[in-house]
Motif scaffolding. Sequence first.
Motif, short mmCIF file in Angstrom:
data_model
loop_
_atom_site.label_atom_id
_atom_site.label_comp_id
_atom_site.label_asym_id
_atom_site.label_seq_id
_atom_site.Cartn_x
_atom_site.Cartn_y
_atom_site.Cartn_z
N PRO A 104 24.20 75.54 3.96
CA PRO A 104 24.60 74.62 2.88
C PRO A 104 24.53 73.15 3.28
CG PRO A 104 26.52 75.72 3.83
CD PRO A 104 25.31 76.37 4.42
N ALA A 105 24.41 72.88 4.57
CA ALA A 105 24.37 71.48 5.01
C ALA A 105 23.01 70.84 4.82
CB ALA A 105 24.78 71.39 6.48
N ASN A 106 21.94 71.65 4.99
CA ASN A 106 20.60 71.04 4.92
C ASN A 106 19.56 71.87 4.17
OD1 ASN A 106 20.15 73.13 6.70
ND2 ASN A 106 19.79 71.84 8.49
N GLY A 107 19.94 73.02 3.63
CA GLY A 107 19.01 73.84 2.86
C GLY A 107 18.06 74.67 3.68
N GLN A 108 18.32 74.77 4.97
CA GLN A 108 17.43 75.53 5.86
C GLN A 108 17.71 77.03 5.75
OE1 GLN A 108 18.09 74.78 10.05
NE2 GLN A 108 15.94 75.21 10.54
N PRO A 109 16.67 77.86 5.64
CA PRO A 109 16.89 79.31 5.63
C PRO A 109 17.36 79.78 7.00
CG PRO A 109 14.55 78.84 5.71
CD PRO A 109 15.23 77.52 5.50
N LEU A 110 18.28 80.76 7.00
CA LEU A 110 18.85 81.26 8.25
C LEU A 110 18.49 82.73 8.44
CD1 LEU A 110 22.41 79.66 7.96
CD2 LEU A 110 20.48 78.81 9.31
N SER A 176 7.94 81.77 -4.09
CA SER A 176 7.32 81.21 -2.88
C SER A 176 7.11 79.71 -3.02
CB SER A 176 5.98 81.90 -2.63
OG SER A 176 5.26 81.23 -1.63
N ILE A 177 7.54 78.96 -2.02
CA ILE A 177 7.35 77.51 -2.03
C ILE A 177 5.86 77.18 -1.93
CG2 ILE A 177 7.88 75.36 -0.82
CD1 ILE A 177 10.44 76.77 0.21
N GLY A 178 5.14 77.99 -1.19
CA GLY A 178 3.72 77.73 -0.99
C GLY A 178 2.88 77.89 -2.24
N GLY A 179 3.41 78.53 -3.27
CA GLY A 179 2.65 78.73 -4.51
C GLY A 179 3.16 77.87 -5.64
N ILE A 180 3.71 76.71 -5.32
CA ILE A 180 4.37 75.89 -6.32
C ILE A 180 3.42 75.39 -7.40
CG2 ILE A 180 4.10 73.62 -5.23
CD1 ILE A 180 7.33 75.09 -6.78
N ASN A 181 2.11 75.41 -7.14
CA ASN A 181 1.14 74.97 -8.14
C ASN A 181 0.74 76.11 -9.08
OD1 ASN A 181 -0.16 76.33 -6.08
ND2 ASN A 181 -2.09 75.27 -6.40
N SER A 182 1.36 77.28 -8.93
CA SER A 182 1.09 78.42 -9.80
C SER A 182 2.32 78.72 -10.65
CB SER A 182 0.74 79.66 -8.96
OG SER A 182 -0.35 79.39 -8.10
N ASN A 183 2.20 79.69 -11.54
CA ASN A 183 3.33 80.09 -12.36
C ASN A 183 4.48 80.55 -11.47
OD1 ASN A 183 3.84 79.91 -15.04
ND2 ASN A 183 3.10 81.95 -15.58
N ASN A 199 24.50 79.63 -2.55
CA ASN A 199 23.87 80.66 -3.39
C ASN A 199 22.63 80.12 -4.07
OD1 ASN A 199 25.99 82.54 -2.82
ND2 ASN A 199 27.26 81.52 -4.36
N VAL A 200 21.82 79.42 -3.31
CA VAL A 200 20.59 78.83 -3.81
C VAL A 200 19.42 79.24 -2.92
CG1 VAL A 200 21.70 76.83 -4.89
CG2 VAL A 200 21.04 76.74 -2.46
N LEU A 201 18.20 78.93 -3.36
CA LEU A 201 17.02 79.18 -2.55
C LEU A 201 16.88 78.08 -1.51
CD1 LEU A 201 14.43 80.19 -5.31
CD2 LEU A 201 15.99 81.64 -4.01
N PRO A 202 16.13 78.33 -0.44
CA PRO A 202 15.95 77.30 0.59
C PRO A 202 15.30 76.03 0.04
CG PRO A 202 15.23 79.44 1.38
CD PRO A 202 15.47 79.59 -0.08
N SER A 203 15.53 74.94 0.73
CA SER A 203 14.89 73.68 0.38
C SER A 203 13.38 73.80 0.57
CB SER A 203 15.41 72.56 1.28
OG SER A 203 14.59 71.40 1.18
N PRO A 204 12.58 73.20 -0.33
CA PRO A 204 11.12 73.21 -0.18
C PRO A 204 10.64 72.58 1.13
CG PRO A 204 11.72 72.56 -2.41
CD PRO A 204 12.99 72.58 -1.61
N LEU A 205 11.51 71.84 1.79
CA LEU A 205 11.14 71.21 3.06
C LEU A 205 10.92 72.25 4.16
CD1 LEU A 205 13.66 68.22 3.08
CD2 LEU A 205 11.22 68.15 2.52
N TYR A 206 11.42 73.48 3.94
CA TYR A 206 11.34 74.51 4.98
C TYR A 206 10.40 75.64 4.58
CZ TYR A 206 15.40 72.11 6.90
OH TYR A 206 16.24 71.16 7.42
N GLN A 207 9.26 75.29 4.03
CA GLN A 207 8.31 76.30 3.57
C GLN A 207 7.90 77.26 4.68
OE1 GLN A 207 4.76 74.81 1.69
NE2 GLN A 207 3.59 76.65 2.17
N SER A 208 7.66 76.74 5.86
CA SER A 208 7.12 77.57 6.95
C SER A 208 8.06 78.70 7.35
CB SER A 208 6.80 76.70 8.17
OG SER A 208 7.98 76.07 8.65
#
Length: 222
Positions: A104-110, A176-183, A199-208
């Motif tokens: 919750p501090a930075n949106g990074q997936p754990l 998927s963050i990597g498919g943001i240009n698709s539906n 209770n949110v999805l990860p930040s787009p900054l952590y796509q990898s």
Amino acid sequence: MDYFKKNSQDLLLNRPISQTVGDENNAILDNIGEVENSGFEVSLNVNIIRNQDFTWTVGANAAFLDNEVKELVGGEDIIRGLTILREGEEINSFFLPRYAGVNPANGQPLYYDSENNLTGEFSDSFETLIEGKSPQADFEGGFFTSFKHRGFGLRADFVFKKGNYIYNFQRSAGVSIGGINSNRRLEAFDYWQEPGDQNVLPSPLYQSTADQTSTRFLESGD
């Protein structure tokens, strides 16, 4: 009512072989497995109405199922995609890294590492057997109703299962963050934006590290 217990031997499975052999998949089909299936099944059919011109029948059945890998060559695990065959475990139990939510501090997936520690890093080495979660149902069955009038008939069947798990590839692709240009799925917009978000999805900054195969998309198949 029926009780069954069946041992299947010499199952044809992919046996891992050394990479130095040069086989494309580093495996060879071999008769190496023994599996035990057991369970209890009950069924009941009832004629509600039965006369010369009309019959109305209802029925139902249910089966309580269990299975176990009894023997593999050399006792070695066989990993097949997202699942594993391991002696003493259910057939094709899921074998995945464990997702632990979003920081919750930075949106990074754990994730949980191989020593059960929380980490923001991701590695395939974090893969572990997810006990009690396999594609095989623990309980399944069905029910029906049937109407017959002289030479005509109508029947409706319903089936169900419980206790099996699925890997939701469609949801994985839809957020998927990597498919943001698709539906995208609507929930793809519910991502971390500021400290304290939960209770949110990860930040787009952590796509990898967010777009990885893990228990994040392992769901009940009931």
